[in-house]
Design an enzyme around this catalytic site. Structure first.
Site, PDB file in Angstrom:
ATOM      1  N   LYS A 180       0.831  -1.213   0.000  1.00 37.90           N
ATOM      2  CA  LYS A 180       0.000   0.000   0.000  1.00 37.90           C
ATOM      3  C   LYS A 180       0.863   1.260   0.000  1.00 37.90           C
ATOM      4  CE  LYS A 180      -4.561  -1.376   1.277  1.00 37.90           C
ATOM      5  NZ  LYS A 180      -5.756  -1.229   2.057  1.00 37.90           N
ATOM      6  N   LYS A 231      -5.779  -8.976  -8.327  1.00 40.31           N
ATOM      7  CA  LYS A 231      -7.093  -9.281  -7.755  1.00 40.31           C
ATOM      8  C   LYS A 231      -8.066  -8.139  -8.040  1.00 40.31           C
ATOM      9  CE  LYS A 231      -7.275  -7.463  -3.084  1.00 40.31           C
ATOM     10  NZ  LYS A 231      -7.938  -7.553  -1.828  1.00 40.31           N
ATOM     11  N   LYS A 286     -12.006  -3.007  -4.939  1.00 32.31           N
ATOM     12  CA  LYS A 286     -12.998  -1.935  -5.069  1.00 32.31           C
ATOM     13  C   LYS A 286     -12.371  -0.567  -5.279  1.00 32.31           C
ATOM     14  CE  LYS A 286     -14.341  -2.943  -0.397  1.00 32.31           C
ATOM     15  NZ  LYS A 286     -13.079  -2.848   0.355  1.00 32.31           N
TER      16      LYS A 286
END
Ligand code: AQP
Length: 335
Positions: free
Chosen positions: A117, A199, A202
């Site tokens: 991240k 993957k 959202k």
């Protein structure tokens, strides 16, 4: 007479970082719905985790309510489970501070999600992003769950939680119950339709991401545009990431095995197969969209549900929190 066995307690959360995707649904929420029958479940919208990435306040607020409604629309039943919004239960952040002081910098530096991240959000590598596994440990420990259903990518965080439990209990006496990760065998990992090596997420910028509120026409159109390979054989084989992903999705929804899918589409090519997957997904998600529309038109019901959930969660979590404060030597406040 044999004593009835206590149902095991399970806990899981999901971030309101966007409308849930087909990945969130097949990888998590659909299992949660099932688990409500056999476990005492606690589910929450992890809004405090979501702010480790900068959020626009107005859309964050809107999205949090939408995600709460979506959980209910997907079949999370407040009559069976405790369901709430994380920031409404202050024990989560209170315990986080105590655990922060019992977690090592080195341990957090090794977390792969932090590395991932922080490279994706290099303009905002904040302290919350670094220490969010500690908030996750607090989310878990404060409810003493027997099992924590997680994806493979979260295993490292459960390991950290277990290390914190050992350290804390050794230093201050038994306070927390050791949690176990539960990785459901049948959980599908849904990959992106535009890049099947990544993957489906959202918050990713991906115009083929399937939101669970997409209309049937949007869903079918996206599946028809899914990236596959130059072959035309519907078969699960190494290297055929796009087709493998579509087969996993189709299998997860219809319950058909890969062999059954291969023979169903034998000689029919990718076009037919993509449409069939799109139609199956559209049919599965249609009732959720209807439930969601109804729930979003009844804000007072949503408020009542999250208020009740927070109250129940606060009752359970305050016991563990008080114990942790006491064990560390804090003077309890006068009541
Ligand atoms: N593509 C996926 N396939 C299977 N399971 C998935 N999950 C997420 N994506 C997939 C599962 O959804 C649960 C909730 O996830 P989360 O919102 O807490 O965070 P996440 O895993 O980081 O999900 P996203 O959608 O990728 O969110 P963003 O984009 O905000 O990072 C978890 O159980 C997860 O395994």
């Amino acid at each position: 007479m044999e004593k009835p066995q206590r149902k095991k307690r399970i806990l899981s959360g999901i971030q309101p970082t966007g409308i849930f995707t087909l990945g969130n649904y097949l990888g998590a929420i659909r299992n949660w719905k099932q688990m409500q029958e056999d476990y005492n479940c606690i589910f929450f919208i992890a809004d405090m985790h979501a702010v480790t990435i900068r959020q626009d306040p107005a859309s964050f607020k809107k999205q949090t309510l939408e995600c709460f409604a979506l959980l209910l629309a997907c079949g999370i039943d407040p009559e069976k489970s405790i369901v709430f919004i994380q920031s409404h239960v202050p024990s989560h952040s209170q315990l986080t501070w105590l655990l922060n002081c019992n977690t090592q910098f080195g341990e957090l530096s090794r977390m792969t999600q932090f590395k991932d991240k922080s490279s994706r959000h290099s303009d905002n590598i904040n302290a919350g992003l670094f220490s969010y596994p500690v908030l996750m440990a607090a989310d878990i420990l404060i409810y003493s769950p027997d099992l924590v259903p997680v994806g493979n990518d979260q295993k490292q965080h459960i390991e950290l939680t277990r290390d914190i439990v050992n350290r804390f209990n050794n230093a201050y006496g038994k306070t927390f119950t050791m949690p176990d990760a539960y990785i459901p065998k049948l959980t599908a990992r849904v990959m992106s339709l535009s890049d099947p090596t990544k993957k489906m997420s959202k918050s990713a910028d991906d115009n083929l991401c399937i939101d669970i509120l997409d209309t049937p026409a949007q869903i079918i159109k996206k599946f028809r545009r899914a990236v596959t390979d130059s072959d035309s054989l519907v078969a699960y084989r190494e290297g055929k990431d796009g087709i493998n992903n579509l087969m996993s999705i189709y299998s997860s929804i219809t319950g058909k095995s890969f062999e059954e899918i291969e023979s169903e589409f034998d000689g029919r090519g990718y076009g037919d197969f993509k449409t069939a997957v799109g139609e199956a997904v559209a049919e599965e998600l249609a009732p959720i969209r209807e439930n969601y529309d109804r729930l979003m038109n009844d804000r007072s019901y949503l408020k009542a549900v999250y208020a009740d959930g927070a109250k129940k969660a606060a009752t359970i979590s305050s016991r563990v929190l008080e114990k942790a404060y006491k064990r560390m030597g804090f003077i309890p406040p006068e009541k």
